[in-house]
Every structure is written in C-alpha cells, then in structure tokens.
Scaffold this active site. Structure first.
Site, short mmCIF file in Angstrom:
data_model
loop_
_atom_site.label_atom_id
_atom_site.label_comp_id
_atom_site.label_asym_id
_atom_site.label_seq_id
_atom_site.Cartn_x
_atom_site.Cartn_y
_atom_site.Cartn_z
CB THR A 133 4.67 -4.85 -5.00
OG1 THR A 133 4.21 -3.77 -4.19
CG2 THR A 133 4.86 -6.09 -4.14
CG ASN A 162 5.97 5.39 1.18
OD1 ASN A 162 7.18 5.27 1.40
ND2 ASN A 162 5.07 4.64 1.76
CD GLN A 213 4.59 7.80 -3.22
OE1 GLN A 213 4.18 8.86 -3.70
NE2 GLN A 213 3.77 6.86 -2.82
CB SER A 265 4.08 2.34 -8.79
OG SER A 265 2.70 2.16 -8.53
CB ALA A 266 0.82 2.64 -13.63
CG HIS A 267 -1.32 2.78 -7.99
ND1 HIS A 267 -1.81 3.10 -6.74
CD2 HIS A 267 -0.30 1.93 -7.79
CE1 HIS A 267 -1.09 2.42 -5.83
NE2 HIS A 267 -0.17 1.72 -6.45
CB THR A 289 -1.40 -12.69 -21.92
OG1 THR A 289 -1.28 -14.04 -22.37
CG2 THR A 289 -1.98 -11.82 -23.01
CB CYS A 314 -3.62 1.63 6.86
SG CYS A 314 -4.74 2.84 6.21
N1 PLP Z 1 7.24 1.88 -3.21
C1 PLP Z 1 6.71 2.98 -2.71
C2 PLP Z 1 7.60 4.08 -2.20
C3 PLP Z 1 5.32 3.13 -2.66
O1 PLP Z 1 4.78 4.25 -2.15
C4 PLP Z 1 4.51 2.08 -3.15
C5 PLP Z 1 3.03 2.16 -3.06
O2 PLP Z 1 2.46 2.36 -2.00
C6 PLP Z 1 5.13 0.94 -3.67
C7 PLP Z 1 6.49 0.87 -3.69
C8 PLP Z 1 4.33 -0.24 -4.19
O3 PLP Z 1 3.82 0.09 -5.46
P1 PLP Z 1 2.69 -0.82 -6.13
O4 PLP Z 1 1.40 -0.46 -5.46
O5 PLP Z 1 2.71 -0.42 -7.59
O6 PLP Z 1 3.08 -2.23 -5.97
#
Ligand code: PLP
Length: 392
Positions: A74, A157, A185, A205-207, A244, A334
C-alpha cells in the site's frame, strides 16, 4: 464438539509467518540500537538491513539502491503513483494515471494524483485487463500535458488471473509512459523481475509470502527513475523514505523472499483443479447449477480459486466453513471486517446475485489432497443444507 485442526485456506489474504522469517526477525529483535548509528550496535543492525536489501535486489535483478523498503505494498503504491518522479538530476512529470478496474484499492486510490487525473480502464469478462482499452486511452493521452503513468497488477488477488504485463509494458512504453506493477500477489509465485515484465516499478508485500505484515518494498526498475519521498525527515532508504527502519520486519521479509520458490506451486494447480471439479460434482448431485469459477479460462495463480456456489450466499458459506474449522474469504477481501461485494467481479460483469455467492480459496505450497477433500466435504454439507432448505 468437533476439535478438528484448523485448515487455513486464505493464503492470499495473508500467509502465516515462515519459520525462516521468524528466526531472522528474532535475531534482529535481539539487537539493540538504531541502524543509522555509527557505533557497533548500529552497524550490526545496518548490516542486517543491507543484507536484506541485497537479497531482494538479487531476486529482482536490480541494484540494492533500487530497493526501497516500505510498510507494505500500500505504501509502495502511494510512493510510486505520483505526478512527479526524480529522473536523473531532473524530474519526469505525469499528467494522468491509468489503472484497471480490477486493481487493489491501494492502486485504485491513485496515490498522489488528483482524483480527476485518475482514469479507470475496464476489465474483460475473463478477468484480464483490457489491453485494447489501454491502447485507446493512451492514444487519446495528451503528451504535451505530461507523460502517462499506468498501474496494473501482475496477478489478481481475488481471481488469481495472471495479467498480460509484458504486452501492457510494450503499449505503455510505445507512448512514452511508465508502468507500475503491483506484484503483491505475484511475488514468490511467478516471475516478477522488473526487466522480465518490462515494469518500471514493482510493488511488493512481505505478508503475502510468509514474511511479516507491515513490510514491503518499492522496487525501481531503473537506477535513474526514483520516487519523490512521501515520508520526509531523515535520510533513510537512500533519502527515499524517512524514518528509522524496521530492521526485524525487513530481515523477516528477505528471509521469506529467499525461501520462496516459484516452481513449488506447479503441484498445487492439480489440487485447485481437483477442488473445482469436486464442487461441480457436488452441485450437480443435488440438482443445483454448476458453480461459476471466475477467470477459469485464463492463466491463474496455481493456488487461487474464486468460485460461486449459486444460491449459497458467501456469508453463509464462510460461517459454515469456519464452523467446520476452515478459513477462506469471500470474493472480496474484507478489510473492514464486513463482506462487501467484489469490485473485481463487478468489473468482470458478474451480476450482483452471483457475486454475493463468491468465495476465494487460496492454497499454500504444501497443501495436501486430504486437505482439499476435507474442504470439499465441508462444501458438500453446506450445499446439501441449501438444497434441503430450497426443497422445504
Ligand atoms: N496489492 C494486492 C494485489 C494485494 O493483494 C494487497 C493485499 O491485500 C495489497 C496490494 C496491499 O498490500 P499490503 O497489505 O502490504 O499493503
């Protein structure tokens, strides 16, 4: 009460932390100090952050200074989507941002562009961005006002549809534009190196890959084209992002990225197909129409299935599956905790009634056939209840 183990099938929402990522984070958290300090403590943290940067840069085949760590995809979107970029010692100006209607909300929001400078392009019924519409929009673009910036995703996604990024890049570059690719994704599941895709910027995105939430990166495809900082203050991240560094999160991100293997997903496509075929059989057996599988006819991420069991509201199915110990999502992620109907399915022309039944199941690399069959059994019970209540 049934004490069956939980079965998490919502990897596109967030992938559980990998042991390698956890270990890297614990190692970093044990260190005291600020990575910008010149003393030994600071240097130890700086070393971890720069090793992590080198890992991501190596995987993306860019120079380390082209990797800017952020708080996630994001923030990377907010950083890249800007009417002004640093170009060498000067600036590159953009008058319009073009996004597709199936983008993640963080891209649809348009970053630092004024809302009236953001144009949303249609998607096709099969789940792909409409390249003809992109070509037409860029043909109308007035280059005298500034260059066009285009933002598209590598893989969706919700549906998993893999987008024709290389073709889009050729169209964008022929018009003198810049292409930002949201690979949140795609990373770890397909090739998202900037040079391979033709992307000028890539959002990570790491998670989504088993790293921590709250961490990601903006990868710049060229050393000469960089964003204007969004967060100003200190000179961290080569003056591209003040504050930081969260070294533990960055180290966890790099460890997860290093463990990712795009080839490991091939087997998982077989399980996804088994689930989709099984759902078909289940619905037909009770006289319900066959499930709609969205983006089924285009290349998809191997782990993702977005489908609707006609007549079975997603909210009911989510609750039924949760009670059976299984976690999936409704078609739309959601973020507010409420199930909203999906803007992606709407953009694909899916009617409201069917969209309200959409579920997304997303598998992991080591998902098993018995897990796929457990998911099917839970769906069968839900479908049977729906068929029975219809008959009553
Ligand atoms: N873009 C896509 C395609 C995603 O699936 C997501 C997460 O849901 C994001 C961006 C946002 O990522 P983050 O949670 O690291 O801000």
């Amino acid at each position: 009460m049934n004490r069956q183990e939980r079965l998490y099938l919502d990897w596109n929402a967030s992938a559980p932390l990998l042991p390698a990522a956890r270990a890297a984070m614990v190692e970093a958290l044990a260190l005291a100090g600020n990575p910008s300090s010149v003393h030994a403590e600071g240097r130890a943290l700086r070393k971890l952050a720069e090793e992590a940067r080198a890992t991501i840069a190596g995987l993306m085949e860019v120079a380390p200074k082209q990797v800017i760590f952020t708080s996630g995809a994001t923030e990377a979107a907010a950083l890249a989507l800007s009417p002004v970029l640093k170009s060498g010692t000067g600036e590159m100006r953009f008058s319009r941002l073009y996004v597709s209607a199936i983008e993640h909300p963080c891209v649809l929001a348009g970053g630092r562009f004024a809302p009236e400078a953001v144009e949303t392009l249609p998607a096709r019924a099969d789940g792909l961005v409409d390249l003809t519409a992109l070509e037409a929009a860029l043909a109308r673009h007035d280059a005298a006002e500034g260059a066009p910036m285009v933002a598209l995703m590598a893989a969706n996604n919700e549906t998993g549809a893999i987008q024709p990024i290389e073709k889009a890049a050729a169209i964008v570059h022929a018009c003198g534009g810049v292409l930002v690719v949201d690979a949140a994704q795609g990373f770890g599941r397909m090739d998202v190196r900037p040079a391979a895709m033709g992307a000028d910027f890539v959002l990570l995105s790491a998670h989504k890959i088993g790293g921590p939430a709250g961490c990601g990166a903006l990868v710049c495809g060229h050393a000469g084209l960089l964003p204007q900082p969004l967060l100003r203050g200190g000179g961290q991240e080569n003056h591209n992002r003040a504050g930081t560094e969260n070294v533990a999160a960055i180290a966890g991100f790099a460890a997860a990225a290093g463990a990712a293997d795009i080839h490991a997903w091939v087997r998982v496509a077989g399980l996804r197909d088994l689930v989709e075929a099984g759902l078909d059989t289940i619905c037909r057996a009770v006289g319900l129409p066959a499930p709609a599988v969205f983006a089924r006819d285009v290349p998809r991420l191997a782990n993702t299935s977005c489908f609707a069991l006609p007549g079975v509201a997603a909210e009911m199915a989510l609750i039924g599956l949760d009670l059976a110990g299984i976690a999936v999502s409704s078609g739309s992620a959601c973020s507010s905790g409420k199930v909203k109907s999906s803007h992606v399915l709407k953009a694909m022309g899916v009617g409201d009634e069917l969209a309200r039944c959409a579920l997304r199941m997303s598998l992991r690399t080591d998902s098993t056939e018995s897990e796929a069959r457990r998911f099917l059994a839970a769906c069968e019970a839900i479908v049977a209840r729906t068929a029975a209540s219809r008959a009553a």
